[in-house]
Motif scaffolding. Structure first.
Motif, PDB file in Angstrom:
ATOM      1  N   SER A 108      15.496  -3.560  -2.685  1.00 21.62           N
ATOM      2  CA  SER A 108      14.329  -2.991  -2.014  1.00 21.62           C
ATOM      3  C   SER A 108      13.945  -1.693  -2.717  1.00 21.62           C
ATOM      4  O   SER A 108      14.801  -1.007  -3.285  1.00 21.62           O
ATOM      5  N   ILE A 109      12.659  -1.371  -2.666  1.00 21.88           N
ATOM      6  CA  ILE A 109      12.189  -0.083  -3.161  1.00 21.88           C
ATOM      7  C   ILE A 109      11.610   0.663  -1.961  1.00 21.88           C
ATOM      8  O   ILE A 109      10.741   0.146  -1.273  1.00 21.88           O
ATOM      9  N   PHE A 110      12.166   1.826  -1.662  1.00 20.71           N
ATOM     10  CA  PHE A 110      11.705   2.633  -0.530  1.00 20.71           C
ATOM     11  C   PHE A 110      10.707   3.646  -1.077  1.00 20.71           C
ATOM     12  O   PHE A 110      11.078   4.584  -1.766  1.00 20.71           O
ATOM     13  N   MET A 111       9.425   3.436  -0.766  1.00 18.90           N
ATOM     14  CA  MET A 111       8.358   4.294  -1.288  1.00 18.90           C
ATOM     15  C   MET A 111       8.042   5.404  -0.287  1.00 18.90           C
ATOM     16  O   MET A 111       7.843   5.145   0.890  1.00 18.90           O
ATOM     17  N   HIS A 112       7.963   6.632  -0.790  1.00 23.02           N
ATOM     18  CA  HIS A 112       7.676   7.780   0.064  1.00 23.02           C
ATOM     19  C   HIS A 112       6.266   8.318  -0.162  1.00 23.02           C
ATOM     20  O   HIS A 112       5.837   9.231   0.541  1.00 23.02           O
ATOM     21  N   SER A 113       5.576   7.763  -1.143  1.00 18.05           N
ATOM     22  CA  SER A 113       4.184   8.128  -1.414  1.00 18.05           C
ATOM     23  C   SER A 113       3.642   7.122  -2.430  1.00 18.05           C
ATOM     24  O   SER A 113       4.373   6.237  -2.893  1.00 18.05           O
ATOM     25  N   MET A 114       2.376   7.290  -2.799  1.00 19.10           N
ATOM     26  CA  MET A 114       1.764   6.439  -3.829  1.00 19.10           C
ATOM     27  C   MET A 114       1.941   7.028  -5.227  1.00 19.10           C
ATOM     28  O   MET A 114       1.513   6.426  -6.211  1.00 19.10           O
ATOM     29  N   THR A 115       2.571   8.188  -5.319  1.00 16.58           N
ATOM     30  CA  THR A 115       2.629   8.929  -6.586  1.00 16.58           C
ATOM     31  C   THR A 115       3.162   8.093  -7.740  1.00 16.58           C
ATOM     32  O   THR A 115       2.589   8.072  -8.841  1.00 16.58           O
ATOM     33  N   PHE A 116       4.276   7.372  -7.501  1.00 19.07           N
ATOM     34  CA  PHE A 116       4.953   6.694  -8.613  1.00 19.07           C
ATOM     35  C   PHE A 116       4.475   5.252  -8.835  1.00 19.07           C
ATOM     36  O   PHE A 116       5.061   4.524  -9.625  1.00 19.07           O
ATOM     37  N   VAL A 117       3.388   4.891  -8.150  1.00 19.82           N
ATOM     38  CA  VAL A 117       2.723   3.625  -8.466  1.00 19.82           C
ATOM     39  C   VAL A 117       1.269   3.896  -8.845  1.00 19.82           C
ATOM     40  O   VAL A 117       0.425   3.002  -8.814  1.00 19.82           O
ATOM     41  N   SER A 118       0.973   5.154  -9.184  1.00 18.18           N
ATOM     42  CA  SER A 118      -0.398   5.566  -9.493  1.00 18.18           C
ATOM     43  C   SER A 118      -0.434   6.342 -10.804  1.00 18.18           C
ATOM     44  O   SER A 118       0.583   6.839 -11.279  1.00 18.18           O
ATOM     45  N   SER A 119      -1.635   6.473 -11.349  1.00 18.24           N
ATOM     46  CA  SER A 119      -1.858   7.325 -12.521  1.00 18.24           C
ATOM     47  C   SER A 119      -1.684   8.779 -12.092  1.00 18.24           C
ATOM     48  O   SER A 119      -2.047   9.133 -10.974  1.00 18.24           O
ATOM     49  N   PRO A 120      -1.113   9.650 -12.925  1.00 18.14           N
ATOM     50  CA  PRO A 120      -0.715   9.447 -14.323  1.00 18.14           C
ATOM     51  C   PRO A 120       0.720   8.954 -14.512  1.00 18.14           C
ATOM     52  O   PRO A 120       1.176   8.813 -15.640  1.00 18.14           O
ATOM     53  N   MET A 121       1.441   8.694 -13.407  1.00 15.09           N
ATOM     54  CA  MET A 121       2.840   8.278 -13.529  1.00 15.09           C
ATOM     55  C   MET A 121       2.987   6.879 -14.132  1.00 15.09           C
ATOM     56  O   MET A 121       3.951   6.597 -14.828  1.00 15.09           O
ATOM     57  N   THR A 122       2.020   6.016 -13.835  1.00 21.43           N
ATOM     58  CA  THR A 122       2.096   4.639 -14.316  1.00 21.43           C
ATOM     59  C   THR A 122       0.699   4.027 -14.257  1.00 21.43           C
ATOM     60  O   THR A 122      -0.262   4.680 -13.851  1.00 21.43           O
ATOM     61  N   THR A 123       0.586   2.763 -14.658  1.00 22.86           N
ATOM     62  CA  THR A 123      -0.670   2.025 -14.508  1.00 22.86           C
ATOM     63  C   THR A 123      -0.482   0.971 -13.422  1.00 22.86           C
ATOM     64  O   THR A 123       0.649   0.637 -13.061  1.00 22.86           O
ATOM     65  N   ARG A 124      -1.572   0.447 -12.916  1.00 22.90           N
ATOM     66  CA  ARG A 124      -1.468  -0.592 -11.888  1.00 22.90           C
ATOM     67  C   ARG A 124      -0.750  -1.823 -12.439  1.00 22.90           C
ATOM     68  O   ARG A 124       0.064  -2.438 -11.744  1.00 22.90           O
ATOM     69  N   LYS A 125      -1.024  -2.145 -13.703  1.00 24.58           N
ATOM     70  CA  LYS A 125      -0.381  -3.309 -14.329  1.00 24.58           C
ATOM     71  C   LYS A 125       1.131  -3.123 -14.424  1.00 24.58           C
ATOM     72  O   LYS A 125       1.903  -4.019 -14.068  1.00 24.58           O
ATOM     73  N   LEU A 126       1.563  -1.956 -14.909  1.00 24.62           N
ATOM     74  CA  LEU A 126       2.994  -1.684 -15.030  1.00 24.62           C
ATOM     75  C   LEU A 126       3.675  -1.666 -13.662  1.00 24.62           C
ATOM     76  O   LEU A 126       4.768  -2.208 -13.494  1.00 24.62           O
ATOM     77  N   ALA A 127       3.006  -1.049 -12.673  1.00 24.86           N
ATOM     78  CA  ALA A 127       3.579  -0.982 -11.329  1.00 24.86           C
ATOM     79  C   ALA A 127       3.727  -2.380 -10.740  1.00 24.86           C
ATOM     80  O   ALA A 127       4.738  -2.693 -10.095  1.00 24.86           O
ATOM     81  N   ASN A 128       2.741  -3.231 -10.983  1.00 24.48           N
ATOM     82  CA  ASN A 128       2.818  -4.623 -10.512  1.00 24.48           C
ATOM     83  C   ASN A 128       4.030  -5.330 -11.104  1.00 24.48           C
ATOM     84  O   ASN A 128       4.745  -6.051 -10.405  1.00 24.48           O
ATOM     85  N   GLU A 129       4.246  -5.114 -12.394  1.00 23.72           N
ATOM     86  CA  GLU A 129       5.399  -5.730 -13.066  1.00 23.72           C
ATOM     87  C   GLU A 129       6.715  -5.195 -12.498  1.00 23.72           C
ATOM     88  O   GLU A 129       7.664  -5.950 -12.288  1.00 23.72           O
ATOM     89  N   ASP A 130       6.760  -3.883 -12.241  1.00 21.53           N
ATOM     90  CA  ASP A 130       7.963  -3.297 -11.660  1.00 21.53           C
ATOM     91  C   ASP A 130       8.267  -3.912 -10.295  1.00 21.53           C
ATOM     92  O   ASP A 130       9.420  -4.242  -9.991  1.00 21.53           O
ATOM     93  N   LEU A 131       7.228  -4.070  -9.481  1.00 19.07           N
ATOM     94  CA  LEU A 131       7.416  -4.567  -8.113  1.00 19.07           C
ATOM     95  C   LEU A 131       7.802  -6.041  -8.075  1.00 19.07           C
ATOM     96  O   LEU A 131       8.330  -6.513  -7.069  1.00 19.07           O
TER      97      LEU A 131
END
Length: 363
Positions: A108-131
């Motif tokens: 499981s991934i416990f998300m506390h904000s959108m920061t690490f699935v958003s720019s500039p931390m990542t791209t939507r494509k990369l985040a999708n692959e991670d998830l």
């Protein structure tokens, strides 16, 4: 259940300062360790031991330096061990490496904000692959759950939410509330999105009708220039404010007990807003921006006041002055704030719901 929790790479567990994510990990582990076997891997810092044990919880600490080095050290430490579930907190980029190391273990991934699935931390494509590498995605509010579902519809069926909690024994109301001044509090990182400039202007306006209003600000910043800007702004506005700096977690309950109300003037989406729950547990009425997950905690007119026009200092000023002038309203909101936290936002409630989701996922 044997649960492995992988903390982020920046702050140790338990956190000496700040670290709401790391505090969440620690508090949940404390609640569930009588029934489950918990292993937490966290950052090694200062004089903390490499290994701590409490009940059925073991905290292992490894050196970092970068996300990559930290994750490599984490996986080296737990390699070959068996777990029923793995929880990664707030670092979806870790998921691929963890999945490779534990191909058959639910993650499981416990998300506390959108920061690490958003720019500039990542791209939507990369985040999708991670998830794709995780079986469950946990948000800390309905608002965050909805934001995650909207951004990543392919994963919507595995996105759940669990509200965070507060230590209601540590965060409690003060016994004597008699005071000549009306003391407004703020706690949070000193960054633009938290809205401290809006609060400073609001206090200036509110003091025109209630001159006894004063402000205290607790929180640190990585930008000395921004803190200097806030201090200069306060001086120019003639606002009596104390900047308390980055208070330790042990000192925060006492800080809340000095206040008459708490203001959360966030200017951008807040997934949850744990400071609001801490303030409410401390018997403080909260005045907060109606944004993100905050309305899931602060209910307008019941346990606090919500500000629709949160970019307008005058809107906050109106509510601050209102509470300062109306002691009956202040007392009513204070009483309900504490009651609502006891019924809805204890760490035991958080832990019970989270472990229930994990049990259902493994069934």
């Amino acid at each position: 259940m044997k649960l492995l929790i992988i903390a982020p790479e920046q702050i140790p567990v338990p956190p000496p300062f700040g670290g709401s994510v790391e505090n969440c990990i620690y508090q949940i582990a404390r609640q569930v360790s009588n029934e489950h076997q918990i292993t937490i891997v966290s950052l090694l810092r200062n004089k903390m031991p490499r290994k701590s044990v409490m009940n059925n919880t073991t905290i292992l600490r490894v050196s970092g330096g970068s996300k990559q080095v930290y994750l490599k050290n984490v996986l080296r430490l737990v390699k070959g061990k068996s777990f029923d579930m793995i929880q990664i907190d707030n670092r979806p980029r870790f998921a691929a490496a963890v999945r490779k190391a534990f191909p058959n273990t639910p993650i499981s991934i416990f998300m506390h904000s959108m920061t690490f699935v958003s720019s500039p931390m990542t791209t939507r494509k990369l985040a999708n692959e991670d998830l794709r590498n995780v079986d469950l995605i946990i948000g800390n509010s309905k608002s965050l759950q909805l934001s995650l579902k909207n951004r990543f519809p392919a994963h919507k069926e595995k996105i759940k939410f669990v509200h965070l909690g507060v230590d209601t024994d540590s965060f409690r109301p003060r016994m004597n509330s008699a005071s000549k001044s009306f003391h407004v509090l703020f706690a949070g990182r000193l960054i633009p999105r938290k809205g401290v400039p809006t609060l400073l202007q609001a206090v200036r306006i509110a003091r025109k009708s209630v001159p006894s209003i004063r402000l205290s600000v607790a929180g640190g910043t990585r930008s000395p220039a921004y803190k200097a800007y806030l201090k200069r702004m306060a001086r120019n506005l003639g606002v009596p404010v104390q900047f308390k700096g980055n208070l330790s977690r042990k000192r925060m309950p006492a800080f809340y007990r000095t206040g008459d109300c708490f203001v959360c003037p966030s200017q951008k989406h807040e997934a949850f807003g744990l400071v609001n729950v801490e303030a409410m547990a401390s018997g403080l009425p909260v005045i907060a921006s109606r944004i993100g997950g905050i309305p899931e905690i602060v209910q307008h007119g019941r346990n606090g006041l919500l500000v629709e026009e949160f970019r307008e200092p005058s809107a906050f000023a109106y509510n601050i002055a209102k509470l300062a002038k109306d002691s009956e309203l202040k007392a009513l909101l204070s009483k309900r704030a504490r009651e609502d936290v006891l019924h809805r936002f204890s760490w035991s409630i958080t832990a019970t719901k989270l472990m229930g989701i994990y049990k259902a996922a493994r069934a």
